[in-house]
Design a protein around this motif. Structure first.
Motif, PDB file in Angstrom:
ATOM      1  N   LEU A 164       0.816  -1.224   0.000  1.00 48.96           N
ATOM      2  CA  LEU A 164       0.000   0.000   0.000  1.00 48.96           C
ATOM      3  C   LEU A 164       0.844   1.266   0.000  1.00 48.96           C
ATOM      4  N   VAL A 165       2.069   1.196   0.602  1.00 52.21           N
ATOM      5  CA  VAL A 165       2.940   2.382   0.665  1.00 52.21           C
ATOM      6  C   VAL A 165       4.352   1.955   0.294  1.00 52.21           C
ATOM      7  N   SER A 166       5.164   2.966   0.068  1.00 52.18           N
ATOM      8  CA  SER A 166       6.566   2.699  -0.251  1.00 52.18           C
ATOM      9  C   SER A 166       7.369   2.503   1.037  1.00 52.18           C
ATOM     10  N   LYS A 167       8.620   2.072   0.838  1.00 52.93           N
ATOM     11  CA  LYS A 167       9.500   1.859   1.994  1.00 52.93           C
ATOM     12  C   LYS A 167       9.908   3.175   2.646  1.00 52.93           C
ATOM     13  N   LEU A 168       9.669   4.285   1.956  1.00 57.00           N
ATOM     14  CA  LEU A 168       9.993   5.590   2.525  1.00 57.00           C
ATOM     15  C   LEU A 168       9.205   5.842   3.807  1.00 57.00           C
ATOM     16  N   ASP A 169       7.952   5.414   3.842  1.00 60.08           N
ATOM     17  CA  ASP A 169       7.161   5.605   5.057  1.00 60.08           C
ATOM     18  C   ASP A 169       7.765   4.855   6.230  1.00 60.08           C
ATOM     19  N   VAL A 170       8.248   3.653   5.970  1.00 66.00           N
ATOM     20  CA  VAL A 170       8.869   2.858   7.037  1.00 66.00           C
ATOM     21  C   VAL A 170      10.145   3.535   7.541  1.00 66.00           C
ATOM     22  N   ALA A 171      10.957   4.015   6.626  1.00 71.95           N
ATOM     23  CA  ALA A 171      12.218   4.664   7.012  1.00 71.95           C
ATOM     24  C   ALA A 171      11.951   5.944   7.809  1.00 71.95           C
ATOM     25  N   GLN A 172      10.966   6.723   7.394  1.00 76.08           N
ATOM     26  CA  GLN A 172      10.643   7.955   8.112  1.00 76.08           C
ATOM     27  C   GLN A 172      10.104   7.653   9.511  1.00 76.08           C
ATOM     28  N   ALA A 173       9.270   6.634   9.614  1.00 68.59           N
ATOM     29  CA  ALA A 173       8.731   6.255  10.926  1.00 68.59           C
ATOM     30  C   ALA A 173       9.841   5.794  11.861  1.00 68.59           C
ATOM     31  N   LYS A 174      10.780   5.008  11.341  1.00 67.40           N
ATOM     32  CA  LYS A 174      11.905   4.554  12.167  1.00 67.40           C
ATOM     33  C   LYS A 174      12.813   5.711  12.547  1.00 67.40           C
ATOM     34  N   SER A 175      12.965   6.691  11.657  1.00 72.24           N
ATOM     35  CA  SER A 175      13.807   7.847  11.959  1.00 72.24           C
ATOM     36  C   SER A 175      13.281   8.609  13.174  1.00 72.24           C
ATOM     37  N   VAL A 176      11.960   8.833  13.206  1.00 73.48           N
ATOM     38  CA  VAL A 176      11.368   9.521  14.357  1.00 73.48           C
ATOM     39  C   VAL A 176      11.492   8.668  15.614  1.00 73.48           C
ATOM     40  N   TYR A 177      11.273   7.370  15.492  1.00 71.12           N
ATOM     41  CA  TYR A 177      11.330   6.454  16.633  1.00 71.12           C
ATOM     42  C   TYR A 177      12.723   6.426  17.258  1.00 71.12           C
ATOM     43  N   PHE A 178      13.753   6.252  16.405  1.00 67.66           N
ATOM     44  CA  PHE A 178      15.125   6.173  16.944  1.00 67.66           C
ATOM     45  C   PHE A 178      15.613   7.543  17.423  1.00 67.66           C
ATOM     46  N   SER A 179      15.079   8.615  16.857  1.00 67.91           N
ATOM     47  CA  SER A 179      15.422   9.947  17.369  1.00 67.91           C
ATOM     48  C   SER A 179      14.933  10.125  18.802  1.00 67.91           C
ATOM     49  N   THR A 180      13.752   9.609  19.077  1.00 72.02           N
ATOM     50  CA  THR A 180      13.227   9.669  20.445  1.00 72.02           C
ATOM     51  C   THR A 180      14.054   8.796  21.386  1.00 72.02           C
ATOM     52  N   LEU A 181      14.409   7.600  20.930  1.00 72.21           N
ATOM     53  CA  LEU A 181      15.247   6.730  21.769  1.00 72.21           C
ATOM     54  C   LEU A 181      16.596   7.369  22.064  1.00 72.21           C
ATOM     55  N   ALA A 182      17.131   8.121  21.093  1.00 73.27           N
ATOM     56  CA  ALA A 182      18.442   8.754  21.293  1.00 73.27           C
ATOM     57  C   ALA A 182      18.402   9.846  22.360  1.00 73.27           C
TER      58      ALA A 182
END
Length: 463
Positions: free
Chosen positions: A211-229
């Motif tokens: 339904l979506v491209s892998k870009l959505d997954v990468a962007q979601a992980k970017s926000v997630y790992f930014s919070t963990l950092a």
């Protein structure tokens, strides 16, 4: 019974007025009738119970402040300074009394036979025991003035102890609220990280179904790992505040970590605060009263230096026994005594007394200026704290509304994204805003509590 209470109330108010007038005599300009800040948050009465930290109803904070009062090294040093001032007072007061000394000895001597007097050479010895007395009679009060100065220094040291207690209570409360704020920020980070991880899983499912491209997954992980950092730096800040609390409590960090490691919500305190009027500030602030005592002490020292121009009177005397035979030492015929009143009056000593008066007068004027500077600083600190607290309440109200809107935006954007009606960028923006606004609200609450603590400190509360 009502009349009796009214009588004692009038006496108390009268004493406060007299005390205020005594303080006012050193002011270079009169105090204003009210504070610069006008708001319903502030009342023109002072709290009856001065243990202001109990309004937060936090048993942990109460126990921390109690522990700091008993173990903090600064408090113990302030107590030592009181003991030193008391010792100096006793030294000054010892001048009221005569000094006695005991002389006991044996003397053997030989006279010369070649002095031309015709007296033969003679050798003899004798025993003697006597009590000597020396007493400076304080006719003009120089000793009394110096004792008065030391007594004022004792009162000043007690006020400095009170000021230390005020500062200590405020520092412990501020560090405690900062610690709780950082712990709340850590909870916000972990809560948002869990929410963002759930969004990552949603994007992965939508990607796997095409339904979506892998870009959505990468962007979601970017926000997630930014919070963990952001979590490690927040945990480091928590450790710093725990260490700061340990120092204030006079213990090692290991002894406080276990008791404070469990996160606790910040008190939601928005209540009117009694601030009184500027004139009452002089009666509450220990640092103002300490400088006032120092002014009184310098005035007494100036008076003592002026009395040094007058003559000094002494009474010297002795009583004892002397005999060539030790067995006859306590006989009546061996008794000896003397009384020698005297007066000394220094006519000229190179200008030492004149310059000493100039020195004491300059030190008195400096202390008066210091008193006025302390009053101005106290007024500034109260006005600043009142303004900061009032605006912090406004900030909390705005942040709550802002957070409510951010939560609604996030929920709406996520629902629309699941339905494929909006791009993932809206979800990303909503996630970042939600995290930012939650942190902002926590910071605003912590800042408001610290501002309230600073206001109590500026008002001289807690001793």
């Amino acid at each position: 019974m009502t009349r009796v209470r009214l009588f004692f109330l009038c006496l108390l108010l009268g004493a406060c007025v007299v005390k205020a007038q005594q303080v006012d005599k050193y002011l270079e300009r009169p105090l204003p009738n009210g504070w610069q800040e006008k708001d319903t948050l502030f009342q023109q009465v002072l709290p009856v119970d001065d243990q202001w930290w109990k309004v937060f109803e936090d048993a942990t904070l109460d126990s921390l402040i109690h522990l700091a009062m008993n173990q903090n090294p600064s408090v113990l040093m302030a107590i030592n300074r009181i003991d030193q001032a008391k010792a100096n007072l006793r030294v000054a007061q010892s001048g009221y009394y005569p000094a006695f000394s005991l002389d006991v000895g044996w003397n053997r001597q030989q006279t010369s036979g070649n002095t031309g007097s015709g007296a033969p050479q003679n050798r003899y010895s004798y025993y003697d025991a006597s009590v000597q007395m020396n007493w400076q009679v304080d006719v003009f009060g120089a000793i009394r003035q110096r004792a008065k100065a030391q007594k004022e220094f004792v009162f000043a040291s007690k006020e400095e102890y009170n000021a230390t207690m005020v500062s200590l209570c405020a520092e412990v409360a501020s560090a405690y609220f900062n610690l709780r704020e950082m712990q709340q920020e850590l909870e916000v980070l972990r809560h948002n990280a869990a929410s963002q991880e759930a969004v990552v899983k949603i994007t992965e499912v939508r990607y796997n179904t095409g339904l979506v491209s892998k870009l959505d997954v990468a962007q979601a992980k970017s926000v997630y790992f930014s919070t963990l950092a952001s979590i490690p730096s927040t945990e480091a800040s928590i450790s710093r505040y725990m260490n700061a609390l340990a120092v204030l409590l006079g213990i090692y960090p290991q002894d406080v970590t276990q008791a404070l490691s469990v996160s606790k919500k910040l008190p939601d305190y928005v209540e009117p605060v009694g601030v009184g009027i500027p004139g009452q500030l002089l009666l509450r602030r220990p640092d103002v009263r300490a400088v006032e005592r120092q002014v009184n002490a310098q005035a007494a020292l100036l008076g003592a230096s002026k009395r040094d121009w007058l003559p000094s009177f002494f009474l010297n005397g002795s009583f004892g026994y002397a005999s060539q035979d030790l067995n006859n030492l306590n006989r009546r015929n061996s008794m000896m005594w003397s009384i020698a009143p005297s007066m000394t009056w220094t006519i000229f000593n190179g200008g030492e007394r004149l310059n000493n008066i100039r020195l004491q007068r300059a030190q008195l004027e400096e202390t008066i200026h210091q008193f006025n500077q302390t009053v101005l600083t106290a007024m500034q600190e109260v006005d600043n704290a009142m303004s900061a607290y009032k605006n912090s309440i406004k900030q909390i109200v705005a942040c709550r509304e802002m957070l409510n809107q951010a939560e609604e935006v996030f929920n709406l954007s996520l629902d629309l994204y699941k339905q494929g009606l909006t791009p993932f960028q809206n979800v990303l923006d909503a996630q970042r805003s939600l995290l930012t606004y939650e942190n902002t609200l926590v910071k605003a609450k912590g800042y408001s509590l610290v501002c309230l603590v600073q206001m109590y400190q500026a008002l001289g509360g807690g001793w």
